[in-house]
Design an enzyme around this catalytic site. Structure first.
Site, PDB file in Angstrom:
ATOM      1  N   ASN A 185       0.875  -1.180   0.000  1.00 58.36           N
ATOM      2  CA  ASN A 185       0.000   0.000   0.000  1.00 58.36           C
ATOM      3  C   ASN A 185       0.908   1.224   0.000  1.00 58.36           C
ATOM      4  O   ASN A 185       1.518   1.546   1.005  1.00 58.36           O
ATOM      5  CB  ASN A 185      -0.880  -0.040   1.265  1.00 58.36           C
ATOM      6  CG  ASN A 185      -1.723   1.215   1.420  1.00 58.36           C
ATOM      7  OD1 ASN A 185      -1.765   2.061   0.515  1.00 58.36           O
ATOM      8  ND2 ASN A 185      -2.377   1.342   2.563  1.00 58.36           N
ATOM      9  N   LYS A 209       0.163   4.251  -0.229  1.00 54.40           N
ATOM     10  CA  LYS A 209      -0.462   5.437   0.404  1.00 54.40           C
ATOM     11  C   LYS A 209      -0.230   6.677  -0.474  1.00 54.40           C
ATOM     12  O   LYS A 209      -0.222   6.558  -1.699  1.00 54.40           O
ATOM     13  CB  LYS A 209       0.083   5.602   1.825  1.00 54.40           C
ATOM     14  CG  LYS A 209      -0.071   4.297   2.644  1.00 54.40           C
ATOM     15  CD  LYS A 209       0.152   4.457   4.107  1.00 54.40           C
ATOM     16  CE  LYS A 209      -0.018   3.117   4.812  1.00 54.40           C
ATOM     17  NZ  LYS A 209       0.101   3.188   6.257  1.00 54.40           N
ATOM     18  N   HIS A 229      -9.305   1.177   5.185  1.00 47.73           N
ATOM     19  CA  HIS A 229      -7.977   1.324   5.790  1.00 47.73           C
ATOM     20  C   HIS A 229      -8.079   2.233   7.008  1.00 47.73           C
ATOM     21  O   HIS A 229      -8.888   3.164   7.032  1.00 47.73           O
ATOM     22  CB  HIS A 229      -6.982   1.901   4.773  1.00 47.73           C
ATOM     23  CG  HIS A 229      -5.583   1.856   5.293  1.00 47.73           C
ATOM     24  ND1 HIS A 229      -5.074   2.827   6.116  1.00 47.73           N
ATOM     25  CD2 HIS A 229      -4.621   0.915   5.151  1.00 47.73           C
ATOM     26  CE1 HIS A 229      -3.836   2.482   6.449  1.00 47.73           C
ATOM     27  NE2 HIS A 229      -3.544   1.338   5.877  1.00 47.73           N
ATOM     28  N   GLU A 231      -6.389   4.626   8.029  1.00 46.54           N
ATOM     29  CA  GLU A 231      -6.242   6.071   7.788  1.00 46.54           C
ATOM     30  C   GLU A 231      -7.530   6.662   7.234  1.00 46.54           C
ATOM     31  O   GLU A 231      -7.846   7.826   7.474  1.00 46.54           O
ATOM     32  CB  GLU A 231      -5.042   6.314   6.857  1.00 46.54           C
ATOM     33  CG  GLU A 231      -3.738   6.120   7.617  1.00 46.54           C
ATOM     34  CD  GLU A 231      -2.653   5.385   6.858  1.00 46.54           C
ATOM     35  OE1 GLU A 231      -2.648   5.393   5.622  1.00 46.54           O
ATOM     36  OE2 GLU A 231      -1.788   4.775   7.537  1.00 46.54           O
ATOM     37  N   GLU A 273      -4.833  -4.754  10.855  1.00 45.07           N
ATOM     38  CA  GLU A 273      -3.816  -3.717  10.988  1.00 45.07           C
ATOM     39  C   GLU A 273      -4.058  -2.949  12.287  1.00 45.07           C
ATOM     40  O   GLU A 273      -4.856  -2.002  12.310  1.00 45.07           O
ATOM     41  CB  GLU A 273      -3.886  -2.746   9.803  1.00 45.07           C
ATOM     42  CG  GLU A 273      -3.649  -3.401   8.458  1.00 45.07           C
ATOM     43  CD  GLU A 273      -3.103  -2.418   7.425  1.00 45.07           C
ATOM     44  OE1 GLU A 273      -2.035  -2.695   6.895  1.00 45.07           O
ATOM     45  OE2 GLU A 273      -3.725  -1.372   7.190  1.00 45.07           O
ATOM     46  N   GLY A 308       3.050   2.526  10.720  1.00 45.49           N
ATOM     47  CA  GLY A 308       3.967   3.642  10.500  1.00 45.49           C
ATOM     48  C   GLY A 308       4.706   4.078  11.749  1.00 45.49           C
ATOM     49  O   GLY A 308       5.355   5.128  11.768  1.00 45.49           O
ATOM     50  N   SER A 327       3.990  -1.881  10.320  1.00 41.45           N
ATOM     51  CA  SER A 327       5.452  -1.946  10.439  1.00 41.45           C
ATOM     52  C   SER A 327       6.028  -3.306  10.049  1.00 41.45           C
ATOM     53  O   SER A 327       6.995  -3.781  10.657  1.00 41.45           O
ATOM     54  CB  SER A 327       5.902  -1.530  11.856  1.00 41.45           C
ATOM     55  OG  SER A 327       5.482  -0.199  12.131  1.00 41.45           O
TER      56      SER A 327
HETATM   57  P1  13P Z   1       3.362   0.514   7.614  1.00 34.24           P
HETATM   58  O1  13P Z   1       3.881  -0.782   7.028  1.00 34.24           O
HETATM   59  O2  13P Z   1       4.051   1.722   7.073  1.00 34.24           O
HETATM   60  O3  13P Z   1       3.299   0.464   9.108  1.00 34.24           O
HETATM   61  O4  13P Z   1       1.829   0.645   7.101  1.00 34.24           O
HETATM   62  C1  13P Z   1       0.973  -0.425   7.231  1.00 34.24           C
HETATM   63  C2  13P Z   1      -0.284  -0.119   6.488  1.00 34.24           C
HETATM   64  O5  13P Z   1      -1.049   0.732   6.892  1.00 34.24           O
HETATM   65  C3  13P Z   1      -0.527  -0.860   5.241  1.00 34.24           C
HETATM   66  O6  13P Z   1      -1.823  -0.630   4.779  1.00 34.24           O
END
Ligand code: 13P
Length: 253
Positions: A9, A11, A97, A99, A169, A175, A215
């Site tokens: 992803n 983003k 997601h 976010e 997640e 992140g 992560s």
């Molecule tokens: P990170 O791997 O940067 O922690 O993000 C995970 C994520 O949100 C994948 O959709």
């Protein structure tokens, strides 16, 4: 046997040049395994889908969208429909997601409509679920994940749900560099599979792939995917580095 599924992803990252370069690197580095022993997908920003679909060509690296809107077409400024995503070469669509839930404010009800629209439009949704740090600290992880899973899949038949991948997640691990321990992740994955078995049947629950995200990186990928109910990874930051993403793909095999 569930085939492992590693998805990147991206983003709100990359540009017209780096998105193509990253896609090309992933395709050429995963030729031997992608689509065969591991399902691989990359989810670039909408505006680079058309450039990335060309870069991916007829390889076994699939394209996914980071989001979708549930209406077919019309006056929905800024939104993208399932048919547009399909037309742009997408196979997968991430729905819900964290976010989008916590930064943009999406509700379980909206996410449910997105999952249903993705399936109706011939896409394979990746439904994300996961608790906030405060929810984990208040021992609400199971309740939150149960609600998000049940409401996210509400009204969908077993046949439709067989198109879905679930991604667990935990928001506190995204992140932040904080990864859920393999044990913490496995516990929630086991819960999700048990819920799927109760909501549908055991056969379907055994078929559905449940990814972990938060992560994930080359150094923890193999151990996470070594857990019995962790069937792959949804990777954020590490999917932006060709070497790291390829190492994660190889850890799945
Ligand atoms: P990170 O791997 O940067 O922690 O993000 C995970 C994520 O949100 C994948 O959709």
């Amino acid at each position: 046997m569930r085939k492992p599924f590693v998805a990147g992803n991206w983003k709100m990252n990359t540009d017209s040049h780096s998105s193509v370069e990253l896609a090309e690197g992933i395709v050429s580095g995963s030729l031997e395994v992608a689509g065969k022993s591991v399902t691989v997908a990359i989810c670039p920003p909408f505006v680079y889908l058309q450039a990335v679909v060309k870069a991916v060509g007829n390889s076994n690296v699939a394209l996914g969208a980071q989001d979708i809107y549930f209406e077919g077409n019309g006056a929905f400024t800024g939104e993208i429909s399932a048919s547009m995503l399909k037309d742009s070469g997408c196979v997968y669509a991430i729905c819900g997601h964290s976010e989008r839930r916590h930064v943009i404010g999406e509700t379980d009800e909206l996410i449910n409509k997105k999952v249903a629209a993705a399936i109706a439009g011939g896409l394979l949704p990746i439904l994300c679920v996961g608790e906030l740090l405060s929810e984990r600290q208040a021992s609400q992880t199971n309740d939150v994940v149960t609600r998000q899973l049940k409401e996210g899949l509400a009204g969908l038949s077993a046949e439709k749900v067989s198109a879905v991948t679930i991604a667990y997640e935990p928001v506190w691990a995204i992140g932040t560099g904080l990864t859920a321990t393999p044990d913490q992740a496995q516990q929630v994955h086991e819960l999700i599979r048990k819920l799927l078995s109760e909501m549908y049947d055991d056969e379907l629950a055994q078929e559905i792939r449940i990814q972990y995200g938060g992560s994930a990186k080359p150094s923890n990928a193999a151990e996470l995917m070594g857990q019995p109910d962790i069937d792959g990874l949804l990777v954020g930051g590490a999917s932006l580095k060709t070497e790291d993403f390829l190492a994660i793909i190889k850890a799945a095999v």
